[in-house]
Design an enzyme around this catalytic site. Structure first.
Site, PDB file in Angstrom:
ATOM      1  N   ILE A  64       0.841  -1.210   0.000  1.00 38.37           N
ATOM      2  CA  ILE A  64       0.000   0.000   0.000  1.00 38.37           C
ATOM      3  C   ILE A  64       0.873   1.256   0.000  1.00 38.37           C
ATOM      4  CG2 ILE A  64      -1.821   1.256   1.227  1.00 38.37           C
ATOM      5  CD1 ILE A  64      -2.686  -1.474   2.416  1.00 38.37           C
ATOM      6  N   ILE A  85      11.798   2.155  11.849  1.00 39.57           N
ATOM      7  CA  ILE A  85      10.978   3.113  12.606  1.00 39.57           C
ATOM      8  C   ILE A  85      11.167   2.963  14.115  1.00 39.57           C
ATOM      9  CG2 ILE A  85       9.189   3.510  10.861  1.00 39.57           C
ATOM     10  CD1 ILE A  85       7.450   1.450  12.564  1.00 39.57           C
ATOM     11  N   GLU A 106       4.337  -4.893  10.268  1.00 36.89           N
ATOM     12  CA  GLU A 106       4.259  -6.301   9.882  1.00 36.89           C
ATOM     13  C   GLU A 106       2.783  -6.527   9.585  1.00 36.89           C
ATOM     14  OE1 GLU A 106       6.480  -8.597   9.351  1.00 36.89           O
ATOM     15  OE2 GLU A 106       8.229  -7.458   9.985  1.00 36.89           O
ATOM     16  N   ASP A 120      -9.340  -2.694   9.367  1.00 30.84           N
ATOM     17  CA  ASP A 120     -10.657  -3.004   9.949  1.00 30.84           C
ATOM     18  C   ASP A 120     -10.591  -4.241  10.843  1.00 30.84           C
ATOM     19  OD1 ASP A 120     -10.353  -4.960   7.985  1.00 30.84           O
ATOM     20  OD2 ASP A 120     -12.345  -4.688   7.108  1.00 30.84           O
ATOM     21  N   GLU A 121      -9.444  -4.965  10.794  1.00 30.98           N
ATOM     22  CA  GLU A 121      -9.359  -6.195  11.596  1.00 30.98           C
ATOM     23  C   GLU A 121      -9.329  -5.900  13.095  1.00 30.98           C
ATOM     24  OE1 GLU A 121      -6.775  -9.271  10.131  1.00 30.98           O
ATOM     25  OE2 GLU A 121      -6.809  -8.454   8.104  1.00 30.98           O
ATOM     26  N   TYR A 138      -1.704 -10.136  14.834  1.00 36.30           N
ATOM     27  CA  TYR A 138      -1.588  -8.983  13.932  1.00 36.30           C
ATOM     28  C   TYR A 138      -2.595  -7.902  14.306  1.00 36.30           C
ATOM     29  CZ  TYR A 138      -2.671  -6.115   9.831  1.00 36.30           C
ATOM     30  OH  TYR A 138      -2.944  -5.054   9.009  1.00 36.30           O
ATOM     31  N   LYS A 192      -2.082  -4.076  15.850  1.00 37.04           N
ATOM     32  CA  LYS A 192      -2.568  -2.860  15.179  1.00 37.04           C
ATOM     33  C   LYS A 192      -3.523  -2.098  16.114  1.00 37.04           C
ATOM     34  CE  LYS A 192      -1.932  -1.515  11.555  1.00 37.04           C
ATOM     35  NZ  LYS A 192      -0.859  -0.648  10.963  1.00 37.04           N
ATOM     36  N   ASN A 237      -9.688  -5.118   3.395  1.00 35.85           N
ATOM     37  CA  ASN A 237      -8.649  -5.833   2.627  1.00 35.85           C
ATOM     38  C   ASN A 237      -8.347  -5.149   1.296  1.00 35.85           C
ATOM     39  OD1 ASN A 237      -9.207  -7.882   4.575  1.00 35.85           O
ATOM     40  ND2 ASN A 237      -8.394  -9.377   3.126  1.00 35.85           N
TER      41      ASN A 237
HETATM   42  P1  NAD Z   1       3.379  -4.611   3.563  1.00 37.98           P
HETATM   43  O1  NAD Z   1       3.724  -5.746   4.468  1.00 37.98           O
HETATM   44  O2  NAD Z   1       3.242  -4.847   2.107  1.00 37.98           O
HETATM   45  O3  NAD Z   1       4.470  -3.436   3.729  1.00 37.98           O
HETATM   46  C1  NAD Z   1       4.998  -3.056   4.960  1.00 37.98           C
HETATM   47  C2  NAD Z   1       6.225  -2.195   4.704  1.00 37.98           C
HETATM   48  O4  NAD Z   1       6.723  -1.733   5.972  1.00 37.98           O
HETATM   49  C3  NAD Z   1       7.360  -2.945   4.004  1.00 37.98           C
HETATM   50  O5  NAD Z   1       7.903  -2.156   2.954  1.00 37.98           O
HETATM   51  C4  NAD Z   1       8.389  -3.141   5.124  1.00 37.98           C
HETATM   52  O6  NAD Z   1       9.728  -3.176   4.651  1.00 37.98           O
HETATM   53  C5  NAD Z   1       8.125  -1.916   5.992  1.00 37.98           C
HETATM   54  N1  NAD Z   1       8.536  -2.133   7.390  1.00 37.98           N
HETATM   55  C6  NAD Z   1       8.228  -3.189   8.182  1.00 37.98           C
HETATM   56  N2  NAD Z   1       8.800  -3.035   9.389  1.00 37.98           N
HETATM   57  C7  NAD Z   1       9.467  -1.847   9.359  1.00 37.98           C
HETATM   58  C8  NAD Z   1      10.234  -1.122  10.315  1.00 37.98           C
HETATM   59  N3  NAD Z   1      10.445  -1.613  11.548  1.00 37.98           N
HETATM   60  N4  NAD Z   1      10.760   0.073   9.961  1.00 37.98           N
HETATM   61  C9  NAD Z   1      10.560   0.575   8.713  1.00 37.98           C
HETATM   62  N5  NAD Z   1       9.853  -0.072   7.760  1.00 37.98           N
HETATM   63  C10 NAD Z   1       9.299  -1.263   8.097  1.00 37.98           C
HETATM   64  O7  NAD Z   1       2.052  -3.970   4.184  1.00 37.98           O
HETATM   65  P2  NAD Z   1       0.806  -3.321   3.423  1.00 37.98           P
HETATM   66  O8  NAD Z   1      -0.130  -4.398   3.018  1.00 37.98           O
HETATM   67  O9  NAD Z   1       1.289  -2.367   2.413  1.00 37.98           O
HETATM   68  O10 NAD Z   1       0.133  -2.527   4.619  1.00 37.98           O
HETATM   69  C11 NAD Z   1       0.538  -1.184   4.936  1.00 37.98           C
HETATM   70  C12 NAD Z   1      -0.249  -0.709   6.144  1.00 37.98           C
HETATM   71  O11 NAD Z   1      -1.637  -0.731   5.862  1.00 37.98           O
HETATM   72  C13 NAD Z   1      -0.040  -1.554   7.382  1.00 37.98           C
HETATM   73  O12 NAD Z   1       0.041  -0.687   8.499  1.00 37.98           O
HETATM   74  C14 NAD Z   1      -1.271  -2.423   7.456  1.00 37.98           C
HETATM   75  O13 NAD Z   1      -1.583  -2.757   8.786  1.00 37.98           O
HETATM   76  C15 NAD Z   1      -2.307  -1.495   6.859  1.00 37.98           C
HETATM   77  N6  NAD Z   1      -3.447  -2.175   6.177  1.00 37.98           N
HETATM   78  C16 NAD Z   1      -3.231  -3.144   5.253  1.00 37.98           C
HETATM   79  C17 NAD Z   1      -4.309  -3.736   4.593  1.00 37.98           C
HETATM   80  C18 NAD Z   1      -4.109  -4.785   3.509  1.00 37.98           C
HETATM   81  O14 NAD Z   1      -5.092  -5.319   3.003  1.00 37.98           O
HETATM   82  N7  NAD Z   1      -2.891  -5.082   3.080  1.00 37.98           N
HETATM   83  C19 NAD Z   1      -5.595  -3.331   4.889  1.00 37.98           C
HETATM   84  C20 NAD Z   1      -5.793  -2.332   5.840  1.00 37.98           C
HETATM   85  C21 NAD Z   1      -4.701  -1.756   6.458  1.00 37.98           C
END
Ligand code: NAD
Length: 351
Positions: A12, A59, A83, A134-135, A159, A163, A188
């Protein structure tokens, strides 16, 4: 605006960075530690822009983050680094608590230290936007209910619990320290550049390779699917026009059973890639039911009325249009996913 995007090499985050560079005049500092989920090859279309910058930083390293704030002088933070894979959180929860809870706290502290030194005018316009899921709301039993911004938290997996913890911290930093925060909880996502461990890309790539298409339990779990570029647009709308202290739910009104999603992908592949690997008659024949995930949530569904009503955001893609684009993208971008499957994408960070 000058915006720090954390996790900008993820699924994302990279869509957010591409959207900001391609569709706005803002400047981005992408802060990503490049875990297995981070892939700089998702950003090749924007890396040449002089409004795009990258720092490989964890981070959780508050001092390093504070230095980046001082150097870049952001107007806003979009915090996506996390994560994010539920199955991995069941196998190893500690990494989720470390990145999602401790990492978010570290970001809040670095942001607060920077924000407190800004002028009153800059303080008022600064935004810390926390991107969540939303989880955190747990799951819904019937088919009539929807998650709203006031649904009580009841996370089921390590997870979603991590969050949920991070969401609470963000709201506490607003209430206690006055940090101008925004929180979004999204359903999602799916679309281009999605890491192949997640359901939709996993099914597309397994089908192309003639491998089994695993479906948890009986495949009756319902998810509300949102095309990732719609999510990126929603996030930019919130960070630039959202009201401080507010939460916005983001969803696509596209509720589908997991089995239905897998069957749709099979049917699209029949149309778009009828020639199959040897021994496969129909893609649907590859569907294989496997033991359900422990604690598997039955149904997620978002009421996205508030963001539509107050900020005017609506998704542009239906599930039918978005899933077709997604399948076509994986057919057209074999080099991207082949380098993910082989592990070669990780070499990009060294180059
Ligand atoms: P992803 O796992 O594809 O990407 C996570 C990114 O964060 C990666 O590039 C990773 O290298 C980086 N990262 C992880 N730990 C790190 C750290 N300690 N320091 C710096 N960078 C770090 O995740 P995503 O699917 O793109 O999700 C992004 C956000 O959106 C998350 O916070 C997730 O909870 C939220 N989200 C995801 C979804 C989904 O469907 N994928 C839906 C709703 C919300």
């Amino acid at each position: 605006m000058k915006i720090i995007v954390t996790g900008g090499a993820g699924f994302i985050g990279s869509a957010v960075v591409r959207h900001i560079i391609n569709d706005t005049s803002d400047e981005v500092l992408n802060v990503d530690s490049l875990t297995y989920a981070g892939n700089l090859e998702s950003l090749t279309s924007v890396e040449g822009s002089d409004r795009y910058h990258f720092s490989q930083t964890d981070i959780c390293d508050t001092a390093a983050m504070a230095a980046l704030f001082e150097e870049f002088q952001p107007d806003a933070v979009m915090h996506l680094a996390a994560e994010s894979h539920v199955d991995r959180s069941i196998e190893g929860p500690m990494a989720f608590v470390q990145t999602n809870v401790v990492g978010t706290c570290s970001m809040l502290e670095a942001a607060r230290g920077y924000w407190q030194k800004l002028t009153a005018e800059k303080q008022a316009s600064f935004r810390f936007h926390h991107i969540s899921t939303d989880e955190v709301y747990g799951d819904l039993e019937g088919t009539d209910d929807f998650f709203s911004e006031t649904t009580p938290y009841a996370p089921s997996s390590p997870y979603s619990a991590s969050k949920a913890g991070s969401d609470h911290l963000v709201r506490a930093w607003h209430r206690t320290f006055g940090l101008p925060v925004l929180v979004t909880n999204c359903s999602n996502n799916y679309g281009p550049f999605h890491f192949p461990e997640k359901l939709i890309p996993h099914v597309i790539l397994n089908a192309l390779h003639g491998k089994p298409l695993p479906v948890y339990g009986d495949g009756s779990q319902i998810r509300d699917w949102l095309y990732v570029e719609d999510h990126a647009r929603a996030l930019y709308t919130v960070v630039s026009t959202g009201k401080v202290g507010e939460t916005y739910n983001i969803g696509g009104h596209n509720e589908k059973r997991n089995l239905e999603v897998v069957e749709t992908i099979c049917d699209l592949l029949e149309e778009l890639r009828p020639e199959k690997v040897d021994g496969v008659q129909r893609y649907r024949d590859l569907i294989t039911f496997v033991k359900d995930r422990p604690g598997h949530d039955a149904r997620y569904a978002i009421d996205a009325d508030k963001i539509q009503r107050e900020l005017g955001w609506v998704p542009q893609e239906s599930f039918e249009s978005g899933i077709r684009k997604t399948v076509q993208w994986y057919l057209d971008n074999t080099a991207w996913w082949q380098r993910v499957l082989s592990g070669d994408y990780r070499l990009t960070r060294l180059g």
